[in-house]
Design an enzyme around this catalytic site. Structure first.
Site, PDB file in Angstrom:
ATOM      1  N   ARG A  37     -70.861   6.855  51.961  1.00 19.49           N
ATOM      2  CA  ARG A  37     -70.359   6.225  53.289  1.00 19.49           C
ATOM      3  C   ARG A  37     -70.888   6.845  54.642  1.00 19.49           C
ATOM      4  O   ARG A  37     -71.218   5.957  55.465  1.00 19.49           O
ATOM      5  CB  ARG A  37     -68.811   6.693  53.290  1.00 19.49           C
ATOM      6  CG  ARG A  37     -68.005   5.774  52.432  1.00 19.49           C
ATOM      7  CD  ARG A  37     -66.688   5.966  52.661  1.00 19.49           C
ATOM      8  NE  ARG A  37     -65.924   4.906  51.885  1.00 19.49           N
ATOM      9  CZ  ARG A  37     -64.415   5.000  51.738  1.00 19.49           C
ATOM     10  NH1 ARG A  37     -63.904   6.046  52.051  1.00 19.49           N
ATOM     11  NH2 ARG A  37     -63.810   3.959  51.329  1.00 19.49           N
ATOM     12  N   LYS A 201     -52.732  -0.447  37.682  1.00 15.36           N
ATOM     13  CA  LYS A 201     -51.455  -1.419  37.743  1.00 15.36           C
ATOM     14  C   LYS A 201     -51.900  -2.734  38.093  1.00 15.36           C
ATOM     15  O   LYS A 201     -53.111  -3.096  38.971  1.00 15.36           O
ATOM     16  CB  LYS A 201     -50.743  -1.132  38.844  1.00 15.36           C
ATOM     17  CG  LYS A 201     -50.263   0.365  38.678  1.00 15.36           C
ATOM     18  CD  LYS A 201     -49.112   0.753  39.637  1.00 15.36           C
ATOM     19  CE  LYS A 201     -48.349   1.942  39.259  1.00 15.36           C
ATOM     20  NZ  LYS A 201     -48.036   2.642  40.420  1.00 15.36           N
ATOM     21  N   GLY A 354     -64.218   2.148  45.751  1.00 15.91           N
ATOM     22  CA  GLY A 354     -63.109   3.138  44.891  1.00 15.91           C
ATOM     23  C   GLY A 354     -63.403   3.491  43.583  1.00 15.91           C
ATOM     24  O   GLY A 354     -64.598   4.195  43.449  1.00 15.91           O
ATOM     25  N   GLY A 377     -60.135  -0.696  48.916  1.00 18.37           N
ATOM     26  CA  GLY A 377     -58.980  -1.440  49.546  1.00 18.37           C
ATOM     27  C   GLY A 377     -59.393  -2.777  50.185  1.00 18.37           C
ATOM     28  O   GLY A 377     -58.614  -3.827  50.030  1.00 18.37           O
TER      29      GLY A 377
HETATM   30  P1  AMP Z   1     -56.661   1.720  40.393  1.00 19.30           P
HETATM   31  O1  AMP Z   1     -56.304   2.644  41.543  1.00 19.30           O
HETATM   32  O2  AMP Z   1     -55.521   0.564  40.337  1.00 19.30           O
HETATM   33  O3  AMP Z   1     -57.951   0.768  40.423  1.00 19.30           O
HETATM   34  O4  AMP Z   1     -56.603   2.634  39.234  1.00 19.30           O
HETATM   35  C1  AMP Z   1     -57.639   3.448  38.824  1.00 19.30           C
HETATM   36  C2  AMP Z   1     -56.902   4.445  37.842  1.00 19.30           C
HETATM   37  O5  AMP Z   1     -56.576   3.952  36.644  1.00 19.30           O
HETATM   38  C3  AMP Z   1     -57.946   5.483  37.371  1.00 19.30           C
HETATM   39  O6  AMP Z   1     -57.568   6.667  38.056  1.00 19.30           O
HETATM   40  C4  AMP Z   1     -57.701   5.687  35.930  1.00 19.30           C
HETATM   41  O7  AMP Z   1     -57.580   6.902  35.520  1.00 19.30           O
HETATM   42  C5  AMP Z   1     -56.183   4.715  35.896  1.00 19.30           C
HETATM   43  N1  AMP Z   1     -56.290   4.131  34.637  1.00 19.30           N
HETATM   44  C6  AMP Z   1     -57.312   3.469  33.801  1.00 19.30           C
HETATM   45  N2  AMP Z   1     -56.733   2.932  32.429  1.00 19.30           N
HETATM   46  C7  AMP Z   1     -55.552   3.458  32.329  1.00 19.30           C
HETATM   47  C8  AMP Z   1     -54.534   3.225  31.249  1.00 19.30           C
HETATM   48  N3  AMP Z   1     -54.953   2.959  30.160  1.00 19.30           N
HETATM   49  N4  AMP Z   1     -53.333   4.173  31.470  1.00 19.30           N
HETATM   50  C9  AMP Z   1     -53.268   4.842  32.656  1.00 19.30           C
HETATM   51  N5  AMP Z   1     -53.921   4.790  33.702  1.00 19.30           N
HETATM   52  C10 AMP Z   1     -55.502   4.362  33.513  1.00 19.30           C
END
Ligand code: AMP
Length: 399
Positions: A37, A201, A354, A377
């Site tokens: 960045r 999520k 991210g 984001g």
């Molecule tokens: P996000 O911020 O929604 O893009 O999520 C990223 C995070 O999702 C990372 O820190 C990963 O460790 C987590 N992640 C990826 N796959 C899984 C999974 N199967 N179960 C739990 N966490 C996960």
């Protein structure tokens, strides 16, 4: 969407305020672990210096929540910036206190003043007009080069733009590049166009998914979010991450994909673990056979093979969100293998900031990607079809 262009500003010999995004990750010793960045801001800063400007820089770092906290000082950023620019960067002692305002007022041309962490001011995240006005009073021109925070209506991002007319504000080179790239990706991608969507999520990416469906040819789901879809399909997902309240939405997305003819891929096997830890006992199981109480923490080898096959003919790839818990070596293989495959392909490959940007950097394939966004984001909100608050005031209005 055409943005006010920095090259059209009459900057010569003037004072310019540049909002940057120096919110960089640090290790436990306070060392910057990834300066992408900061590097990305150099072009705009150098351009202003070439125009004989005095340059005032502002950024936030972390979440100090409106209080001065040494831990979030921009001192390490000032040092790195100094190395990159090969010139002195003066770090102000505050943000809009009298001493800093005077420093800004007295700043000679060709000099750089970096304000302290803008979120030391409580008014920043509240988009406080009084703070915006004080910041605006420091300079004759305002440039926003902070793509990563442009989805926030904050005082130094949105509020401040109201104190400058169209001849005195513009997007910096980084912001312009990001907006252009995502615009092109969404509106005129070379097909087939695939989105790889992972992460923890569904909720965080729901709107982006809905908005992407009519634009893409294929969707590959990974990460924790896959289990909400798998559960909706009737699979027993054990103790895997799931958002029960979104099961209906998951069904709607799958129905919509079918209606639009979008090929929708879900994992066919996973690396399941008995607990969420590096030292967990783990095994590869099909999506049908996740043991009771176990959780899927990565996509399995059959899914990797399937996704490679599906991605084989793709010309444009947008990737947002890891395929598993990549921070733990044991559950990083799926993400790593997909990353290598995407990096090796001849397609246009776009990484949506991210965690995914962090992932490709960790395994050293960042240089092979066509574009890595500096804002996770912000890029998601662009994909949701939103106009970012920090960009709205910089759009050239039609005559
Ligand atoms: P996000 O911020 O929604 O893009 O999520 C990223 C995070 O999702 C990372 O820190 C990963 O460790 C987590 N992640 C990826 N796959 C899984 C999974 N199967 N179960 C739990 N966490 C996960």
């Amino acid at each position: 969407m055409e943005l006010l262009n920095i090259k059209n500003l009459n900057l010569r010999d003037k004072k310019v305020f540049i909002r940057c995004d120096f919110n960089v990750p640090m290790d436990e010793f306070g060392n910057i672990s990834d300066d992408r960045r900061i590097r990305s801001a150099v072009a705009t800063i150098n351009y202003c210096l070439d125009q004989d400007c005095a340059v005032i820089l502002a950024s936030h770092l972390g979440r100090p929540k409106g209080e001065v906290n040494e831990k979030y000082s921009l001192a390490p950023v000032a040092r790195r910036l100094q190395q990159l620019l090969k010139r002195h960067v003066e770090l102000a002692s505050g943000v809009v206190d009298d001493a800093t305002l005077k420093q800004a007022a007295d700043l000679p041309r060709h000099e750089i003043l970096l304000l302290e962490n803008i979120r030391f001011e409580i008014g920043e995240t509240k988009n406080d007009a009084a703070l915006s006005e004080k910041l605006a009073s420091m300079a004759e021109f305002y440039v926003n080069d902070a793509f990563g925070v442009s989805h926030r209506a904050h005082a130094s991002v949105e509020g401040i733009t109201k104190f400058f007319d169209d001849e005195h504000k513009a997007a910096g080179f980084l912001l312009e590049r990001e907006i252009k790239f995502f615009g092109k990706l969404i509106n005129e991608p070379v097909r087939p166009f695939a989105a790889i969507v992972g992460g923890s999520k569904v909720s965080g990416k729901l709107e982006a998914l809905v908005n992407l469906l009519p634009k893409v040819d294929k969707v590959f789901i990974g990460g924790g979010m896959a289990f909400t879809f798998l559960k909706q399909l009737g699979y027993d997902i054990g103790a895997s991450l799931v958002e029960d309240e979104l099961l209906g939405e998951a069904q709607k997305i799958m129905d919509e994909a079918k209606k639009l003819g979008v090929k929708f891929y879900l994992p066919v096997d996973v690396v399941a673990a008995d607990k969420f830890a590096e030292d967990a006992v783990s095994k590869i199981v099909t999506a049908q056979e996740i043991p009771n109480g176990w959780m899927g923490l990565d996509i399995g080898p059959a899914t990797v093979r399937l996704y490679r096959e599906g991605l084989g003919d793709v010309q444009t790839v947008l990737w947002n969100g890891p395929m598993g818990v990549y921070e733990m070596e044991k559950f990083a293989r799926g993400s790593t293998k997909i990353a290598h495959f995407v990096a090796d392909s001849y397609a246009t490959t776009v990484v949506g900031g991210g965690d995914t940007a962090d992932l490709v950097q960790r395994i050293n394939v960042d240089e092979e990607m066509t574009f890595i966004s500096t804002g996770g984001g912000a890029s998601l909100e662009l994909l949701e079809g939103k106009i970012l608050p920090g960009v709205a005031q910089l759009i050239i209005k039609p005559e």
